[in-house]
Design a protein around this motif. Structure first.
Motif, mmCIF file in Angstrom:
data_model
loop_
_atom_site.group_PDB
_atom_site.id
_atom_site.type_symbol
_atom_site.label_atom_id
_atom_site.label_comp_id
_atom_site.label_asym_id
_atom_site.label_seq_id
_atom_site.Cartn_x
_atom_site.Cartn_y
_atom_site.Cartn_z
ATOM 1 N N UNK A 149 3.937 26.972 -10.038
ATOM 2 C CA UNK A 149 3.248 27.202 -10.888
ATOM 3 C C UNK A 149 4.246 28.984 -11.730
ATOM 4 N N UNK A 150 4.792 28.801 -11.173
ATOM 5 C CA UNK A 150 5.749 29.945 -11.380
ATOM 6 C C UNK A 150 6.870 29.712 -12.421
ATOM 7 N N UNK A 151 7.119 28.346 -12.522
ATOM 8 C CA UNK A 151 7.845 28.116 -13.214
ATOM 9 C C UNK A 151 7.355 27.883 -14.774
ATOM 10 N N UNK A 152 5.697 27.093 -14.192
ATOM 11 C CA UNK A 152 4.926 26.826 -15.939
ATOM 12 C C UNK A 152 4.877 28.310 -16.813
ATOM 13 N N UNK A 153 4.563 29.567 -15.416
ATOM 14 C CA UNK A 153 4.581 30.858 -15.646
ATOM 15 C C UNK A 153 5.204 31.533 -16.973
ATOM 16 N N UNK A 154 7.143 31.426 -15.874
ATOM 17 C CA UNK A 154 8.172 32.233 -16.422
ATOM 18 C C UNK A 154 8.441 31.040 -17.983
ATOM 19 N N UNK A 155 8.352 29.200 -18.214
ATOM 20 C CA UNK A 155 8.621 29.221 -19.410
ATOM 21 C C UNK A 155 7.491 29.261 -20.537
ATOM 22 N N UNK A 156 6.249 29.728 -20.162
ATOM 23 C CA UNK A 156 5.535 31.099 -20.749
ATOM 24 C C UNK A 156 5.527 31.455 -21.485
ATOM 25 N N UNK A 157 6.058 32.766 -20.312
ATOM 26 C CA UNK A 157 6.935 34.096 -20.875
ATOM 27 C C UNK A 157 8.400 33.952 -21.814
ATOM 28 N N UNK A 158 9.431 33.461 -21.225
ATOM 29 C CA UNK A 158 10.372 32.541 -22.333
ATOM 30 C C UNK A 158 10.115 32.229 -23.301
ATOM 31 N N UNK A 159 9.041 31.482 -23.592
ATOM 32 C CA UNK A 159 8.543 31.592 -25.106
ATOM 33 C C UNK A 159 7.773 32.294 -25.662
ATOM 34 N N UNK B 63 0.335 -1.142 -0.150
ATOM 35 C CA UNK B 63 -0.236 0.011 0.187
ATOM 36 C C UNK B 63 0.695 1.166 0.063
ATOM 37 N N UNK B 64 0.224 2.498 -0.368
ATOM 38 C CA UNK B 64 1.119 3.304 -0.158
ATOM 39 C C UNK B 64 0.138 4.778 0.074
ATOM 40 N N UNK B 65 0.306 5.576 1.495
ATOM 41 C CA UNK B 65 -0.545 6.195 1.623
ATOM 42 C C UNK B 65 -1.041 7.999 1.155
ATOM 43 N N UNK B 66 -1.349 8.576 1.019
ATOM 44 C CA UNK B 66 -1.406 9.927 -0.150
ATOM 45 C C UNK B 66 -0.451 11.067 0.164
ATOM 46 N N UNK B 67 0.030 10.495 1.342
ATOM 47 C CA UNK B 67 1.926 11.358 1.628
ATOM 48 C C UNK B 67 2.656 10.659 0.124
ATOM 49 N N UNK B 68 2.629 9.500 0.041
ATOM 50 C CA UNK B 68 3.509 8.881 -0.342
ATOM 51 C C UNK B 68 3.711 9.293 -2.227
ATOM 52 N N UNK B 69 2.349 9.397 -2.867
ATOM 53 C CA UNK B 69 2.023 9.296 -3.598
ATOM 54 C C UNK B 69 2.106 10.719 -3.726
ATOM 55 N N UNK B 70 1.425 11.250 -3.723
ATOM 56 C CA UNK B 70 1.257 13.224 -3.727
ATOM 57 C C UNK B 70 2.278 14.066 -3.731
ATOM 58 N N UNK B 71 3.749 13.529 -2.820
ATOM 59 C CA UNK B 71 4.694 13.852 -3.001
ATOM 60 C C UNK B 71 5.902 13.648 -3.891
ATOM 61 N N UNK B 72 5.535 12.079 -4.290
ATOM 62 C CA UNK B 72 5.910 11.205 -4.983
ATOM 63 C C UNK B 72 5.660 12.192 -6.666
ATOM 64 N N UNK B 73 4.413 12.381 -6.429
ATOM 65 C CA UNK B 73 4.122 13.527 -8.190
ATOM 66 C C UNK B 73 4.648 14.968 -7.873
ATOM 67 N N UNK B 74 4.244 15.623 -6.914
ATOM 68 C CA UNK B 74 4.896 17.137 -6.783
ATOM 69 C C UNK B 74 6.455 17.385 -7.222
ATOM 70 N N UNK B 75 7.045 16.171 -6.886
ATOM 71 C CA UNK B 75 8.629 16.322 -7.345
ATOM 72 C C UNK B 75 8.896 15.874 -8.597
ATOM 73 N N UNK B 76 7.824 14.907 -8.748
ATOM 74 C CA UNK B 76 7.932 14.671 -10.779
ATOM 75 C C UNK B 76 7.750 15.517 -11.194
ATOM 76 N N UNK B 77 6.873 16.472 -11.271
ATOM 77 C CA UNK B 77 6.448 17.532 -11.707
ATOM 78 C C UNK B 77 7.337 18.878 -11.851
ATOM 79 N N UNK B 78 7.331 19.210 -10.466
ATOM 80 C CA UNK B 78 8.758 20.158 -9.835
ATOM 81 C C UNK B 78 9.895 20.033 -11.500
ATOM 82 N N UNK B 79 10.228 18.502 -11.096
ATOM 83 C CA UNK B 79 11.769 17.793 -12.350
ATOM 84 C C UNK B 79 11.204 18.636 -13.184
ATOM 85 N N UNK B 80 10.326 18.002 -13.666
ATOM 86 C CA UNK B 80 9.814 18.318 -15.155
ATOM 87 C C UNK B 80 10.106 19.390 -15.751
#
Length: 225
Positions: A210-220, A70-87
């Protein structure tokens, strides 16, 4: 009858280098006296709500293709957030480099997309595995994860399922996980890097994405103009 062992040979037999700082540590010791860390926690970490870095390492390294348990909510969402931040961090870096360099934005973003595709391929298995374990935490079959293959609607439904609480008792997939908050002192004693993230840290990570996504959009947009 006696045996003599040279000093160098004895040292190689009973000592090992710390994987983090390189300091020589007796093999019988779990902790490095120089940096205070260990190679791997000597206990099961399933019952702890780990910090974001340790949680990502646990899912990506030690549970890369683990579809059991099993995996708790914190295990899934912390993994998901770090993955998105890396992305988004990789995409932002490539967009920024193409903005300040003679290369066109298309070249920079293209390189970034190639890197992201490679990372996405590597991350498929651990991402599916942690989602399956999250469904197990709710007493559901892991096969439900395939609903995510349905465009848009399937993704929304799957993310909604990932946000639901798990069963607080032992089910057919095992015992609940992530029930113990990991403090800084406990993390140090176990030999981990970080403790259970606070609400402020999680909110800060979301804002950073969200800030990184905004900056990417502005740079492009600026590059095109």
């Amino acid at each position: 009858m006696s045996f003599t062992v040279s000093c160098c040979g004895w040292k190689e037999f009973v000592m090992r280098p710390c994987p983090y700082c390189g300091h020589e540590v007796p093999k019988s010791e779990r902790y490095c006296p120089n940096c205070g860390r260990i190679r791997k926690a000597p206990i099961s970490l399933d019952k702890y709500s780990l910090g974001m870095i340790e949680n990502f390492k646990q899912c990506f390294v030690y549970k890369y293709a683990d579809f059991e348990g099993r995996a708790s909510r914190s295990e899934y969402w912390n993994f998901f957030l770090v993955y998105q931040l890396l992305f988004v961090a990789i995409l932002f870096t490539c967009a920024f480099l193409s903005y300040i360099s003679p290369l066109s934005s298309a070249v920079g973003v293209g390189v970034g997309l190639v890197i992201l595709v490679l990372i996405s391929v590597v991350m498929v298995i651990p991402s599916v595995a942690v989602a399956v374990r999250r469904l197990h935490d709710q007493g559901r079959s892991g096969g439900i994860v395939f609903i995510g293959l349905v465009p848009v609607i399937g993704t929304i439904v799957l993310l909604a399922l990932m946000a639901l609480p798990g069963e607080n008792h032992t089910n057919r997939f095992g015992s609940p996980t992530g029930q113990v908050i990991l403090t800084k002192q406990m993390a140090h004693e176990i030999g981990l890097i970080d403790a259970t993230p606070t609400t402020g840290l999680t909110a800060g990570l979301l804002c950073a994405i969200f800030v990184l996504w905004f900056l990417v959009d502005r740079l492009l947009t600026t590059s095109v103009m």
